[in-house]
Design a protein around this motif. Structure first.
Motif, PDB file in Angstrom:
ATOM      1  N   PRO A 547      -4.176   2.548  -5.290  1.00  0.00           N
ATOM      2  CA  PRO A 547      -5.005   3.311  -4.352  1.00  0.00           C
ATOM      3  C   PRO A 547      -4.167   4.366  -3.627  1.00  0.00           C
ATOM      4  O   PRO A 547      -2.995   4.146  -3.305  1.00  0.00           O
ATOM      5  N   LEU A 548      -4.791   5.493  -3.335  1.00  0.00           N
ATOM      6  CA  LEU A 548      -4.079   6.619  -2.726  1.00  0.00           C
ATOM      7  C   LEU A 548      -3.473   6.242  -1.381  1.00  0.00           C
ATOM      8  O   LEU A 548      -2.353   6.652  -1.051  1.00  0.00           O
ATOM      9  N   GLU A 549      -4.192   5.442  -0.580  1.00  0.00           N
ATOM     10  CA  GLU A 549      -3.705   5.084   0.748  1.00  0.00           C
ATOM     11  C   GLU A 549      -2.513   4.130   0.694  1.00  0.00           C
ATOM     12  O   GLU A 549      -1.800   3.951   1.686  1.00  0.00           O
ATOM     13  N   GLN A 550      -2.258   3.496  -0.484  1.00  0.00           N
ATOM     14  CA  GLN A 550      -1.142   2.567  -0.603  1.00  0.00           C
ATOM     15  C   GLN A 550       0.047   3.148  -1.370  1.00  0.00           C
ATOM     16  O   GLN A 550       1.089   2.501  -1.480  1.00  0.00           O
ATOM     17  N   GLN A 551      -0.110   4.375  -1.864  1.00  0.00           N
ATOM     18  CA  GLN A 551       0.964   4.963  -2.675  1.00  0.00           C
ATOM     19  C   GLN A 551       2.222   5.249  -1.857  1.00  0.00           C
ATOM     20  O   GLN A 551       3.330   5.265  -2.389  1.00  0.00           O
ATOM     21  N   GLY A 552       2.052   5.465  -0.538  1.00  0.00           N
ATOM     22  CA  GLY A 552       3.216   5.751   0.295  1.00  0.00           C
ATOM     23  C   GLY A 552       4.087   4.542   0.567  1.00  0.00           C
ATOM     24  O   GLY A 552       5.206   4.678   1.062  1.00  0.00           O
ATOM     25  N   ILE A 554       4.749   1.975  -1.838  1.00  0.00           N
ATOM     26  CA  ILE A 554       5.117   1.234  -3.054  1.00  0.00           C
ATOM     27  C   ILE A 554       6.623   1.115  -3.255  1.00  0.00           C
ATOM     28  O   ILE A 554       7.091   0.240  -3.988  1.00  0.00           O
ATOM     29  N   PHE A 555       7.423   2.032  -2.611  1.00  0.00           N
ATOM     30  CA  PHE A 555       8.875   1.948  -2.775  1.00  0.00           C
ATOM     31  C   PHE A 555       9.536   1.106  -1.681  1.00  0.00           C
ATOM     32  O   PHE A 555      10.749   0.992  -1.646  1.00  0.00           O
ATOM     33  N   ASN A 556       8.705   0.517  -0.794  1.00  0.00           N
ATOM     34  CA  ASN A 556       9.252  -0.379   0.221  1.00  0.00           C
ATOM     35  C   ASN A 556       9.675  -1.696  -0.416  1.00  0.00           C
ATOM     36  O   ASN A 556       9.105  -2.134  -1.430  1.00  0.00           O
ATOM     37  N   ARG A 557      10.640  -2.363   0.209  1.00  0.00           N
ATOM     38  CA  ARG A 557      11.117  -3.626  -0.334  1.00  0.00           C
ATOM     39  C   ARG A 557      10.060  -4.723  -0.135  1.00  0.00           C
ATOM     40  O   ARG A 557       9.398  -4.782   0.897  1.00  0.00           O
ATOM     41  N   PHE A 558       9.985  -5.569  -1.136  1.00  0.00           N
ATOM     42  CA  PHE A 558       9.067  -6.708  -1.141  1.00  0.00           C
ATOM     43  C   PHE A 558       7.610  -6.277  -1.006  1.00  0.00           C
ATOM     44  O   PHE A 558       6.768  -7.042  -0.546  1.00  0.00           O
ATOM     45  N   GLU A 559       7.336  -5.021  -1.415  1.00  0.00           N
ATOM     46  CA  GLU A 559       5.954  -4.528  -1.352  1.00  0.00           C
ATOM     47  C   GLU A 559       5.242  -4.904  -2.647  1.00  0.00           C
ATOM     48  O   GLU A 559       5.609  -4.441  -3.725  1.00  0.00           O
ATOM     49  N   LYS A 560       4.213  -5.791  -2.513  1.00  0.00           N
ATOM     50  CA  LYS A 560       3.428  -6.221  -3.682  1.00  0.00           C
ATOM     51  C   LYS A 560       1.967  -5.916  -3.389  1.00  0.00           C
ATOM     52  O   LYS A 560       1.391  -6.427  -2.423  1.00  0.00           O
ATOM     53  N   LEU A 561       1.386  -5.063  -4.234  1.00  0.00           N
ATOM     54  CA  LEU A 561      -0.012  -4.694  -4.029  1.00  0.00           C
ATOM     55  C   LEU A 561      -0.958  -5.779  -4.530  1.00  0.00           C
ATOM     56  O   LEU A 561      -2.118  -5.839  -4.111  1.00  0.00           O
ATOM     57  N   ASN A 562      -0.444  -6.581  -5.408  1.00  0.00           N
ATOM     58  CA  ASN A 562      -1.270  -7.680  -5.950  1.00  0.00           C
ATOM     59  C   ASN A 562      -0.435  -8.945  -5.900  1.00  0.00           C
ATOM     60  O   ASN A 562       0.488  -9.134  -6.688  1.00  0.00           O
ATOM     61  N   GLU A 563      -0.744  -9.820  -4.949  1.00  0.00           N
ATOM     62  CA  GLU A 563       0.036 -11.040  -4.765  1.00  0.00           C
ATOM     63  C   GLU A 563      -0.126 -12.006  -5.933  1.00  0.00           C
ATOM     64  O   GLU A 563       0.688 -12.917  -6.106  1.00  0.00           O
ATOM     65  N   GLY A 564      -1.160 -11.794  -6.749  1.00  0.00           N
ATOM     66  CA  GLY A 564      -1.381 -12.701  -7.876  1.00  0.00           C
ATOM     67  C   GLY A 564      -0.509 -12.378  -9.073  1.00  0.00           C
ATOM     68  O   GLY A 564      -0.472 -13.141 -10.041  1.00  0.00           O
ATOM     69  N   VAL A 565       0.211 -11.279  -9.021  1.00  0.00           N
ATOM     70  CA  VAL A 565       1.045 -10.874 -10.149  1.00  0.00           C
ATOM     71  C   VAL A 565       2.473 -11.297  -9.873  1.00  0.00           C
ATOM     72  O   VAL A 565       2.969 -11.169  -8.741  1.00  0.00           O
ATOM     73  N   GLN A 566       3.122 -11.835 -10.930  1.00  0.00           N
ATOM     74  CA  GLN A 566       4.515 -12.255 -10.772  1.00  0.00           C
ATOM     75  C   GLN A 566       5.409 -11.057 -10.442  1.00  0.00           C
ATOM     76  O   GLN A 566       5.223  -9.960 -10.943  1.00  0.00           O
ATOM     77  N   GLY A 571      11.469  -4.229  -7.488  1.00  0.00           N
ATOM     78  CA  GLY A 571      11.749  -3.398  -8.669  1.00  0.00           C
ATOM     79  C   GLY A 571      11.741  -1.918  -8.383  1.00  0.00           C
ATOM     80  O   GLY A 571      12.672  -1.186  -8.740  1.00  0.00           O
ATOM     81  N   LEU A 572      10.662  -1.421  -7.694  1.00  0.00           N
ATOM     82  CA  LEU A 572      10.578   0.022  -7.427  1.00  0.00           C
ATOM     83  C   LEU A 572      11.620   0.466  -6.403  1.00  0.00           C
ATOM     84  O   LEU A 572      12.122   1.592  -6.465  1.00  0.00           O
ATOM     85  N   GLY A 595      -5.070   5.790 -14.088  1.00  0.00           N
ATOM     86  CA  GLY A 595      -4.124   4.688 -14.084  1.00  0.00           C
ATOM     87  C   GLY A 595      -3.022   5.018 -13.073  1.00  0.00           C
ATOM     88  O   GLY A 595      -3.309   5.390 -11.928  1.00  0.00           O
ATOM     89  N   CYS A 596      -1.803   4.919 -13.524  1.00  0.00           N
ATOM     90  CA  CYS A 596      -0.673   5.216 -12.643  1.00  0.00           C
ATOM     91  C   CYS A 596       0.374   6.015 -13.436  1.00  0.00           C
ATOM     92  O   CYS A 596       0.614   5.740 -14.628  1.00  0.00           O
ATOM     93  N   ARG A 597       0.995   6.985 -12.762  1.00  0.00           N
ATOM     94  CA  ARG A 597       2.037   7.792 -13.436  1.00  0.00           C
ATOM     95  C   ARG A 597       3.200   7.995 -12.452  1.00  0.00           C
ATOM     96  O   ARG A 597       3.008   8.452 -11.332  1.00  0.00           O
ATOM     97  N   PHE A 598       4.390   7.584 -12.920  1.00  0.00           N
ATOM     98  CA  PHE A 598       5.625   7.793 -12.150  1.00  0.00           C
ATOM     99  C   PHE A 598       6.448   8.910 -12.799  1.00  0.00           C
ATOM    100  O   PHE A 598       6.584   8.955 -14.026  1.00  0.00           O
ATOM    101  N   TYR A 599       6.975   9.800 -11.970  1.00  0.00           N
ATOM    102  CA  TYR A 599       7.897  10.845 -12.417  1.00  0.00           C
ATOM    103  C   TYR A 599       9.263  10.591 -11.781  1.00  0.00           C
ATOM    104  O   TYR A 599       9.346  10.123 -10.637  1.00  0.00           O
TER     105      TYR A 599
END
Length: 615
Positions: A547-552, A554-566, A571-572, A595-599
């Motif tokens: 989501p656009l409001e959460q993109q800022g 994602i590079f924080n430590r221990f930031e998990k957008l989906n707690e259900g995913v291992q 990593g980021l 989807g998602c695109r990283f540069y």
């Protein structure tokens, strides 16, 4: 008819005579300039009396035509010739007149030439101390540059000769060294001749016969190559000094006699007296005291004529005029010294004020920087405490899950009733949780090393296309998704300066992260050359996106957008630290919605020794 012819002849005479006179003046002026430029007072073509007449005739013409420098140089030569000829009164009057004219015109070269002329006037009057003062002023008076003006060198030669006769070797050596540094001493034959003569006197006084012989040899070589009448008497006098120094007294007396006989009675001046003294002293040394007494008596008579009372008032006027103008010069120099001293003191005070001001500003900047650094340290300490608490909180949660699985399924393996299939499944679960726990620990270690700068980078040139292909093969072997993972690039090869292990770690992190959120569809790694110095990497998936409001965040430590995913949520953060340490930049494409695109960018060439040494 006869009367008409007579009138015509008179008219022609009035026309021809001025033309002839002008031609004659031009001829005399050319010869006079040649003598001045070559630093010769007279020669065989222009004897001393003729040169004096030319100077007298041409000086008013030069003054009228405003040829100021040549006017003063002509008068300086005239004074010198007067002193050589024994016309002491004329020399004194002309020197005083020159000085007054130069002072009235405020012409610096004229004042310097006049000082030298005054020195000649004092010298021919036997006033050697006054001559020293005048010659010294001529040498040191500041003037604009003048081509082929040898007055300073000639003044130094006269000054050195006086100092040597007075036995002042130390001061004579100072001016001798100064003379040898002149640019003209190596090019002008007259200066070389008189410098060699001075050296004969100098070394003879020091009883240095070898250098006396060498110096006389130089003077003799110059004289024999160009037997100028101007050099003749000086050469024979020097020859007498040289022969007296080596003990050839008879030859020395002959040389002195030759000089004395060549000086006409009306030209007897100080130079005649000096040679007479040299001869009389030598006669005393050889024991001929009777002849020496006769010469001393003659010297007394000539001395009376040189310093006769008729010259006293002229000398006094010259001295008064010279001293008055010298006082003006000295007062002006004193004023300049005081003025410059005031400026220097003012500059020093201003410099101290500026220094203190800058020092205070610098200290204030240091205090401000210290406060800022202290605030940053405080914030870092607070962030470190928060990070520590967050790390412990997340680590306790992330570690608990695999450890619980390891503990539980390890206990099940001890049950004897379990069949082989169940044991296999338990083993797989234990292996997965062991790998998860190991990855968590590795991520924490990598993050810590990157923060403190301990992570080692080994840079070299590698092919980015080959690295991309290898990473895709690796991910395809371990992926747990139905999505297609492929590599796209228009490049055949792209050599970049990198650490291939860290670049592969970065790409694998991004691709594995994409497989977690893309159960089907595609995941594409693409490499392009953005510019001559920068490569552009992108990882694009067709998963759920961010989501656009959460993109800022994602590079924080221990930031998990989906707690259900291992995953650890590190990593980021690790990817960002790696690429920044390499010299690039990473970001998410907010315009991409499928989807998602990283540069991220990557330098092609080394970014600097400082960056590489830092890592």
């Amino acid at each position: 008819m006869g009367k008409s012819v007579y009138i015509l002849c008179v008219i022609m005479l009035f026309i021809i005579l001025p033309l002839h006179s002008a031609d004659r003046n031009n001829e005399h002026l050319a010869k006079l300039e040649s003598l001045i430029d070559n630093n010769i007072a007279y020669d065989s073509i222009a004897p001393i009396d003729s040169v004096i007449i030319w100077c007298q005739e041409l000086a008013p013409v030069l003054q009228k035509e405003n040829r100021t420098e040549l006017f003063f140089r002509t008068n300086e030569l005239l004074v010198f010739l007067y002193s050589l000829r024994g016309d002491i009164g004329l020399a004194i009057d002309k020197a005083r007149e020159m000085y007054e004219q130069a002072e009235a015109m405020n012409y610096s070269l004229g004042i310097a030439l006049s000082s030298k002329a005054i020195g000649d006037g004092y010298y021919c009057s036997g006033m050697f101390r006054e001559a020293i003062g005048a010659y010294t002023e001529a040498i040191y008076y500041p003037v604009d540059s003048s081509q082929k003006s040898f007055y300073k060198e000639m003044a130094m030669l006269r000054l050195i000769s006086i100092l040597l006769r007075e036995g002042n070797l130390q001061e004579a050596e100072v001016y001798r060294d100064k003379l040898l540094k002149s640019e003209y001493i190596h090019t002008n034959k007259t200066l070389q001749f008189f410098a060699a003569i001075i050296d004969v006197f100098y070394y003879a006084l020091k009883d240095d016969l070898d250098n006396t012989r060498d110096s006389f040899g130089k003077a003799e070589a110059i004289y024999q190559s160009d037997k100028q009448p101007f050099f003749k008497l000086f050469f024979y006098y020097t020859q007498g000094i040289y022969n007296e120094a080596i003990g050839a007294y008879e030859t020395a007396l002959q040389c002195y006699d030759l000089v004395l006989e060549s000086i006409r009675r009306k030209m007897r001046s100080v130079d005649y007296l000096l040679v007479s003294y040299a001869k009389a002293n030598l006669l005393v040394k050889t024991g001929d005291k009777k002849e020496a007494a006769r010469i001393y008596e003659e010297i007394s008579v000539v001395t009376d004529s040189v310093v006769a009372p008729s010259y006293a008032h002229r000398i006094n006027r010259l001295r008064a005029s010279f001293q008055e103008n010298r006082m003006k010069v000295e007062n002006k120099a004193e004023f300049n010294r005081i003025f410059m001293g005031g400026i220097i003191i003012g500059m020093l005070v201003l410099s101290v004020i500026i220094y203190l001001t800058l020092h205070i500003l610098k200290q204030n900047r240091k205090i401000a920087a210290s406060k800022k650094l202290l605030e940053q340290s405080r914030q870092k300490a607070e962030n470190a405490v928060k990070t520590k608490s967050l790390l412990l909180s997340n680590m306790s949660h992330e570690i608990r899950t695999p450890l619980t699985a390891l503990s539980g399924f390890s206990g099940l393996l001890t049950e004897q009733e379990l069949d082989a299939e169940t044991r296999r499944q338990c083993g797989e679960i234990i292996q997965q949780n062991s790998e998860l726990l190991l990855k968590l620990i590795n991520d924490v270690i990598d993050l810590s090393n990157l923060e403190v700068g301990n992570m080692k980078f080994k840079f070299d040139f590698y092919d980015a296309v080959v690295i991309g292909a290898n990473v895709i093969d690796t991910v395809n072997r371990v992926k747990q998704t139905q999505a297609e993972v492929r590599f796209v690039t228009p490049l055949q090869s792209l050599k970049i300066y990198t650490d291939d292990a860290r670049l592969q770690q970065l790409l694998i992190n991004l691709l594995i992260n994409a497989t977690k959120f893309t159960p089907s569809g595609s995941i594409v790694l693409e490499i392009q050359q953005q510019s001559e110095d920068m490569a552009l990497f992108s990882v694009t998936d067709t998963g759920c996106g961010i989501p656009l409001e959460q993109q800022g965040k994602i590079f924080n430590r221990f930031e998990k957008l989906n707690e259900g995913v291992q995953g650890t949520g590190l990593g980021l953060s690790i990817c960002q630290l790696i690429i920044e340490r390499i010299g690039g930049k990473i970001w998410i494409d907010s315009d991409y919605t499928d989807g998602c695109r990283f540069y991220f960018t990557h330098p092609i060439h080394p970014v600097g020794k400082g960056k590489e040494a830092q890592v």
